[in-house]
Design an enzyme around this catalytic site. Structure first.
Site: not given
Lengths: 80, 230
Positions: B86, B203, B205
């Site tokens: 990002c 994302h 994660e």
């Protein structure tokens, strides 16, 4: 000495913010607005540099930080 | 595997990615402040998501010139893997470590939702645990994710298989309407020429456990940990 820098999106790069501004102007009763391209304006205070050096430096600043030349053009004007 | 997460003023996914790295690789990453000029000896450097420097000037533009970035660029040049998620992707393009630029989303809105992605290349340490053409669901959260590059650069990325991920429909079809941000050719993530540097807008994660709403991001970190296992 001051420098004025205008940063605009390159021709052909879609400008969604400019498009939204144009739509808002139409809504305000300005149907004549055929298009808007928006950008940034920066004013740099350069102290007592000489004009040629100042212009060269500001161009380098544009290349390295102020503009992203992948998508943006810049114009530099040095005022004495 | 030893890793480092660079923390910029305004980073806000640094701890999430640190948790993902620690849980999956078994080794806690070093958190490195952007003002540091040195980075410990690591196998992977991560530039996390967030809003470094409040997105002043352009997203990622200020962070790309942070003191620590000279060392990040030097390590990347030596082949140390660098991952930008990002805002990290925006920083990598601004720093010239990846080609192109990330512009304001075509729809102008900040888009925060799960998107379907097609894995276009598994030939990297980042994507090796996925299968070619696999459709995964990973969230995006950004206002500037509209990937732009000139046609020559886009052709080169596609020709060399350097497009990692594309936005797609749930059935895997790739069309403009499936892009949350107007990205050129639906590009969501790319590699550098050596595939040691990767930038992506989604994302991974955020989806490493079913409890978080999904685990499609997990193979991403498993692949990295596997590739870099000491």
């Amino acid at each position: 000495m001051k420098a004025r820098v205008h940063i605009t999106l390159k021709q052909g790069v879609l400008d969604p913010q400019g498009k939204a501004i144009a739509n808002a102007l139409h809504a305000l009763g300005f149907p004549a607005v055929a298009g808007v391209r928006q950008g940034k304006y920066l004013e740099l205070d350069l102290g007592n540099a000489d004009k040629a050096t100042a212009e060269k430096d500001v161009r380098t600043m544009c290349e390295r930080l102020l503009a992203n030349t992948v998508i943006e053009d810049y114009a530099v004007e040095v005022l004495t | 595997m030893k890793s480092a997460v660079i923390v910029f003023p305004g980073s806000n996914c640094d701890r999430d990615v640190a948790v993902a790295l620690a849980r999956i690789s078994g080794s806690k990453p070093a958190m490195v402040w952007h003002g540091d000029k040195t980075i410990p000896k690591v196998d992977l450097i991560v530039l996390p998501g967030g809003f470094s420097y409040g997105d002043y000037l352009r997203s990622g533009a200020m962070a790309a010139h942070s003191p620590v970035m000279t060392e990040v660029a030097a390590r990347a040049k030596r082949g140390v893997p660098v991952l930008g998620i990002c805002n990290g992707f925006q920083i990598l393009t601004e720093a010239g470590l990846l080609p192109g630029a990330l512009m304001r989303n075509a729809g102008l809105h900040f888009v925060c939702r799960d998107v379907a992605l097609k894995v276009e290349s598994t030939e990297s340490m980042f994507t090796r645990r996925y299968s070619q053409g696999q459709i995964v669901r990973i969230p995006v959260a950004h206002a500037d994710g509209n990937y732009r590059a000139d046609a020559k650069t886009l052709d080169r990325l596609e020709g060399k298989g350097l497009v990692a991920l594309r936005y797609c429909g749930s059935d895997g079809t790739v069309s403009e309407k499936d892009s949350p941000n107007g990205s050129a050719r639906n590009i969501a993530g790319i590699f550098n020429d050596k595939r040691t540097v990767m930038g992506l807008m989604p994302h991974p994660e955020r989806v490493i456990e079913p409890l978080l709403g999904g685990s499609d991001g997990r193979p991403f970190f498993e692949g990295i940990a596997e590739a870099l296992a000491a």
